[in-house]
Design a protein around this motif. Structure first.
Motif, PDB file in Angstrom:
ATOM      1  N   TYR A  94       0.837  -1.191   0.000  1.00 38.44           N
ATOM      2  CA  TYR A  94       0.000   0.000   0.000  1.00 38.44           C
ATOM      3  C   TYR A  94       0.875   1.244   0.000  1.00 38.44           C
ATOM      4  O   TYR A  94       1.889   1.294   0.696  1.00 38.44           O
ATOM      5  CB  TYR A  94      -0.869   0.047   1.252  1.00 38.44           C
ATOM      6  CG  TYR A  94      -1.823  -1.110   1.413  1.00 38.44           C
ATOM      7  CD1 TYR A  94      -1.442  -2.261   2.102  1.00 38.44           C
ATOM      8  CD2 TYR A  94      -3.117  -1.042   0.895  1.00 38.44           C
ATOM      9  CE1 TYR A  94      -2.322  -3.323   2.263  1.00 38.44           C
ATOM     10  CE2 TYR A  94      -4.007  -2.101   1.056  1.00 38.44           C
ATOM     11  CZ  TYR A  94      -3.603  -3.237   1.735  1.00 38.44           C
ATOM     12  OH  TYR A  94      -4.470  -4.282   1.887  1.00 38.44           O
ATOM     13  N   CYS A  95       0.446   2.244  -0.746  1.00 41.49           N
ATOM     14  CA  CYS A  95       1.102   3.536  -0.601  1.00 41.49           C
ATOM     15  C   CYS A  95       0.166   4.459   0.171  1.00 41.49           C
ATOM     16  O   CYS A  95      -1.061   4.315   0.123  1.00 41.49           O
ATOM     17  CB  CYS A  95       1.493   4.138  -1.940  1.00 41.49           C
ATOM     18  SG  CYS A  95       0.146   4.472  -3.098  1.00 41.49           S
ATOM     19  N   ALA A  96       0.767   5.370   0.898  1.00 39.15           N
ATOM     20  CA  ALA A  96       0.015   6.278   1.741  1.00 39.15           C
ATOM     21  C   ALA A  96       0.665   7.651   1.700  1.00 39.15           C
ATOM     22  O   ALA A  96       1.875   7.767   1.480  1.00 39.15           O
ATOM     23  CB  ALA A  96      -0.023   5.751   3.180  1.00 39.15           C
ATOM     24  N   ALA A  97      -0.148   8.668   1.904  1.00 37.01           N
ATOM     25  CA  ALA A  97       0.342  10.042   1.847  1.00 37.01           C
ATOM     26  C   ALA A  97       0.008  10.788   3.122  1.00 37.01           C
ATOM     27  O   ALA A  97      -1.023  10.543   3.756  1.00 37.01           O
ATOM     28  CB  ALA A  97      -0.280  10.772   0.652  1.00 37.01           C
ATOM     29  N   ARG A 108       4.565   5.500  11.546  1.00 40.48           N
ATOM     30  CA  ARG A 108       3.306   5.375  12.259  1.00 40.48           C
ATOM     31  C   ARG A 108       2.134   5.395  11.285  1.00 40.48           C
ATOM     32  O   ARG A 108       1.869   6.390  10.617  1.00 40.48           O
ATOM     33  CB  ARG A 108       3.180   6.503  13.290  1.00 40.48           C
ATOM     34  CG  ARG A 108       1.997   6.332  14.229  1.00 40.48           C
ATOM     35  CD  ARG A 108       2.065   7.370  15.347  1.00 40.48           C
ATOM     36  NE  ARG A 108       1.851   8.724  14.870  1.00 40.48           N
ATOM     37  CZ  ARG A 108       0.655   9.281  14.720  1.00 40.48           C
ATOM     38  NH1 ARG A 108      -0.436   8.594  15.010  1.00 40.48           N
ATOM     39  NH2 ARG A 108       0.561  10.528  14.303  1.00 40.48           N
ATOM     40  N   ILE A 109       1.390   4.309  11.224  1.00 37.33           N
ATOM     41  CA  ILE A 109       0.283   4.178  10.274  1.00 37.33           C
ATOM     42  C   ILE A 109      -0.742   5.274  10.464  1.00 37.33           C
ATOM     43  O   ILE A 109      -1.283   5.821   9.498  1.00 37.33           O
ATOM     44  CB  ILE A 109      -0.353   2.776  10.396  1.00 37.33           C
ATOM     45  CG1 ILE A 109       0.629   1.711   9.894  1.00 37.33           C
ATOM     46  CG2 ILE A 109      -1.680   2.706   9.657  1.00 37.33           C
ATOM     47  CD1 ILE A 109       0.147   0.299  10.113  1.00 37.33           C
ATOM     48  N   GLY A 110      -1.016   5.621  11.710  1.00 42.93           N
ATOM     49  CA  GLY A 110      -2.028   6.639  11.997  1.00 42.93           C
ATOM     50  C   GLY A 110      -1.671   8.032  11.516  1.00 42.93           C
ATOM     51  O   GLY A 110      -2.533   8.912  11.497  1.00 42.93           O
ATOM     52  N   ALA A 111      -0.435   8.258  11.113  1.00 48.91           N
ATOM     53  CA  ALA A 111      -0.020   9.577  10.630  1.00 48.91           C
ATOM     54  C   ALA A 111      -0.480   9.848   9.205  1.00 48.91           C
ATOM     55  O   ALA A 111      -0.396  10.981   8.733  1.00 48.91           O
ATOM     56  CB  ALA A 111       1.493   9.712  10.723  1.00 48.91           C
ATOM     57  N   TYR A 112      -0.968   8.827   8.525  1.00 47.78           N
ATOM     58  CA  TYR A 112      -1.278   8.942   7.097  1.00 47.78           C
ATOM     59  C   TYR A 112      -2.770   9.165   6.872  1.00 47.78           C
ATOM     60  O   TYR A 112      -3.611   8.425   7.387  1.00 47.78           O
ATOM     61  CB  TYR A 112      -0.769   7.708   6.348  1.00 47.78           C
ATOM     62  CG  TYR A 112       0.733   7.696   6.360  1.00 47.78           C
ATOM     63  CD1 TYR A 112       1.433   7.153   7.432  1.00 47.78           C
ATOM     64  CD2 TYR A 112       1.462   8.296   5.335  1.00 47.78           C
ATOM     65  CE1 TYR A 112       2.812   7.209   7.486  1.00 47.78           C
ATOM     66  CE2 TYR A 112       2.840   8.341   5.376  1.00 47.78           C
ATOM     67  CZ  TYR A 112       3.517   7.804   6.458  1.00 47.78           C
ATOM     68  OH  TYR A 112       4.876   7.863   6.503  1.00 47.78           O
ATOM     69  N   HIS A 113      -3.081  10.172   6.053  1.00 44.05           N
ATOM     70  CA  HIS A 113      -4.463  10.553   5.806  1.00 44.05           C
ATOM     71  C   HIS A 113      -5.039   9.867   4.573  1.00 44.05           C
ATOM     72  O   HIS A 113      -6.252   9.701   4.473  1.00 44.05           O
ATOM     73  CB  HIS A 113      -4.559  12.069   5.602  1.00 44.05           C
ATOM     74  CG  HIS A 113      -4.053  12.853   6.769  1.00 44.05           C
ATOM     75  ND1 HIS A 113      -3.966  14.226   6.769  1.00 44.05           N
ATOM     76  CD2 HIS A 113      -3.586  12.478   7.988  1.00 44.05           C
ATOM     77  CE1 HIS A 113      -3.487  14.641   7.927  1.00 44.05           C
ATOM     78  NE2 HIS A 113      -3.246  13.603   8.682  1.00 44.05           N
TER      79      HIS A 113
END
Length: 125
Positions: A94-97, A108-113
């Motif tokens: 997965y990519c996340a921004a 930290r996963i929770g930092a990504y919107h």
């Protein structure tokens, strides 16, 4: 910001793949683009990140030396070049921004919107 991850597939051990993460727009909300992965029965884990403002790259221990993350700002796309793949790399990637993050936050996963839909990488002979 919408993210689209693609490039996964089936590859033999020792092979390579290049994943792409295309963002719909370039904004401050996508200053940090990160790849995570999740294998069956395991938690999602950090793989690699790239920060636009700092122009820095960060890797997990398992990715260091084998994977390379880069970005093409003109195309709003981030790439993950994966070499010397092993069966342990099999996962959905997965990519996340996120907006600009400090180094201690990038894992930290929770930092990504914003998250892409994931692309499956299977390493098998």
């Amino acid at each position: 910001v919408q993210l689209q991850a693609f490039g996964g597939g089936l590859v033999q051990p020792g092979g390579f793949l290049r994943l792409s993460c295309a963002a719909s727009v370039r904004t401050s909300s996508s200053d940090t683009i990160t790849w995570f992965r999740q294998s069956p029965g395991k938690e999602r884990e950090f793989v690699a990140a790239i920060r636009r403002t700092e122009n820095s790259q960060h890797y997990s221990n398992s990715a260091k030396g084998r994977f390379a993350i880069s970005r093409d700002n003109a195309k709003n796309t981030v790439y993950l070049q994966m070499n010397s793949l092993t069966p342990e790399d099999t996962a959905v990637y997965y990519c996340a921004a996120a907006p600009r993050l400090i180094v201690s936050e990038i894992r930290r996963i929770g930092a990504y919107h914003y998250w892409g839909q994931g692309t499956l990488v299977t390493v098998s002979s």
